[in-house]
Design a protein around this motif. Sequence first.
Motif, PDB file in Angstrom:
ATOM      1  N   TYR A 132       0.829  -1.212   0.000  1.00  0.00           N
ATOM      2  CA  TYR A 132       0.000   0.000   0.000  1.00  0.00           C
ATOM      3  C   TYR A 132       0.861   1.258   0.000  1.00  0.00           C
ATOM      4  N   GLN A 133       1.936   1.240   0.785  1.00  0.00           N
ATOM      5  CA  GLN A 133       2.826   2.396   0.849  1.00  0.00           C
ATOM      6  C   GLN A 133       3.504   2.644  -0.495  1.00  0.00           C
ATOM      7  N   LEU A 134       3.940   1.586  -1.149  1.00  0.00           N
ATOM      8  CA  LEU A 134       4.572   1.751  -2.458  1.00  0.00           C
ATOM      9  C   LEU A 134       3.581   2.274  -3.485  1.00  0.00           C
ATOM     10  N   ARG A 135       2.379   1.724  -3.470  1.00  0.00           N
ATOM     11  CA  ARG A 135       1.365   2.166  -4.429  1.00  0.00           C
ATOM     12  C   ARG A 135       0.992   3.633  -4.203  1.00  0.00           C
ATOM     13  N   GLN A 136       0.911   4.050  -2.949  1.00  0.00           N
ATOM     14  CA  GLN A 136       0.583   5.440  -2.635  1.00  0.00           C
ATOM     15  C   GLN A 136       1.687   6.383  -3.098  1.00  0.00           C
ATOM     16  N   LYS A 137       2.945   6.013  -2.897  1.00  0.00           N
ATOM     17  CA  LYS A 137       4.054   6.847  -3.346  1.00  0.00           C
ATOM     18  C   LYS A 137       4.099   6.953  -4.866  1.00  0.00           C
ATOM     19  N   ILE A 138       3.798   5.862  -5.547  1.00  0.00           N
ATOM     20  CA  ILE A 138       3.821   5.886  -7.010  1.00  0.00           C
ATOM     21  C   ILE A 138       2.730   6.808  -7.547  1.00  0.00           C
ATOM     22  N   MET A 139       1.542   6.731  -6.971  1.00  0.00           N
ATOM     23  CA  MET A 139       0.427   7.535  -7.466  1.00  0.00           C
ATOM     24  C   MET A 139       0.600   9.023  -7.160  1.00  0.00           C
ATOM     25  N   SER A 140       1.274   9.352  -6.057  1.00  0.00           N
ATOM     26  CA  SER A 140       1.444  10.757  -5.685  1.00  0.00           C
ATOM     27  C   SER A 140       2.747  11.364  -6.190  1.00  0.00           C
TER      28      SER A 140
END
Length: 387
Positions: A132-140
Motif C-alpha cells: 500500500y505504501q509503495l502504491r501510494q508513493k507511485i500515485m502521488s
Amino acid sequence: MAARNPRGANAAPIPPMEDSSSPYYLHPSDNPSFQLVPHVLIGSNYINWSRSVTTTLLAKNKIAFVNGTLPRPTEDDWLFSAWLRCNNMVVSWLRNSISAQICSSIMYIDNAHEIWSDLRDRFSQLDTARVYQLRQKIMSLTQGNEDVNTYFTNLRILRDEYRHSQPITWCICVICRCNSASKWNSYQEEECSMQFLIGLNSSFSQIRSSILSKIPMPSLSKVFSLVLQEERQRTIDGNSSYTSVVTPSVSEQPYSANAAQSYNRNRICSHCGKTNHTVDKYFVLHGFPPSFGKGKGKFNAKDGGSFSKSVNYVENSFDECEKSSISTSVDVPSPEQCQQLIHLLQTQLATAAATPSPLPSASPNNPPTTNCASFTGSFSGNCDWEG
C-alpha cells in the motif's frame, strides 16, 4: 560433481580446486575481507541488495553455495575440505556486505545457504502495508522542481520494488505456449510509462500528447528518451517551458496604464461614486479647465454637454457622472406641490391687481411713469402714452 578433463579421456582428471569453471575454484585475488556490494544491507534495501549480491556471486561462480544447489558433503568425502574452504569464503563476503547490527544476528551461522535463507525470510516478505505504501508513493509522485532524469529514477525505483511484489506470470500451462510472461512484462512496462507521463509537469503537455497518440505505445526507455530530448532542446533554446507572456503594445494597453500619472483608480468621487477623480476635481460641478479637451476629447454644448471620447479613454465616466449629477442635484416636485405653487401664485397676482400703487410726482427730470402690471388677464389701467 564430475570434473571436466580438457586433457582428454585417457588423461588424469583436473582437481576441482584447480579448474576455473568449478565452484570450488578460488582465484588468488579472493580473500575473506572482500565486500560483495558497495551498499551494505540495512533491512529496507534488501531487494536491491539481494540482486546485487546475486550478480556478484554469479560472476565469481559461487551462487551454488547460497541457493542450496551445492549441499554440504559428508566429512569423509574428498571434496569436503574444498567445500568448507569456499563456503567460509562466501560467508565472510556476506558478513562484510551486511550492517553491523544485522551481522551480529547471524554471526553464529556457518552455512552460507542458511544465512541467505534467514535474510530472505526476514526482509524479503512484502506485507500488505508495504505494498500500500509503495502504491501510494507511485500515485502521488510528480516531477515538481526536479529534472526529468531524477524524476524518472525515483519512479523506477518505486515501480521496480512494487513490481517485485507482483506475480511473474498468470500462466497455468504445464508447458507454457501462451507467452504469458512476456505479455505480463509488457503490461507492467506500459503501466510504468503511463505513470511517468502522468507525473510530468504541464509544460511537457505537447510531447506527452504526441507520445499518447502513437499506436502502439513506445517502450518505457523510448518514452523517457523522447521526454529527455525535449528537455535538452529547451535547455539549448534557453527556455524552461513553452509558456510565454505576450506584452501588449502601447495602443492596446488600457488608458489607466497609459495615463497612470493622471488618473488613479484608487480615488473615488464622493459625489458620484465613480473612480479616476475626486470631488474637488469634478469638472461638472466646478467647471472645465481652459485646456480641457485637447488631445483627449472635446466638450460639445449642442449635445447637452456630451463628451466625444478618444480611443484610449478609460470609460464613460463623464456621461455617467453628468447623469448622476443631474439626477441627484435637481429635485422634481410632485403634482400636489405643483398645484399648491400655482394656487399661491394666483393668490399673489390677485392681491397685487386689487391694490393700486401710488403714482410718483412728475418732475422735469423724472417723467411720470405708468404702473402696468405685466400679468395675464384683463388690463385695468390708464396709460397716457402721449403725455
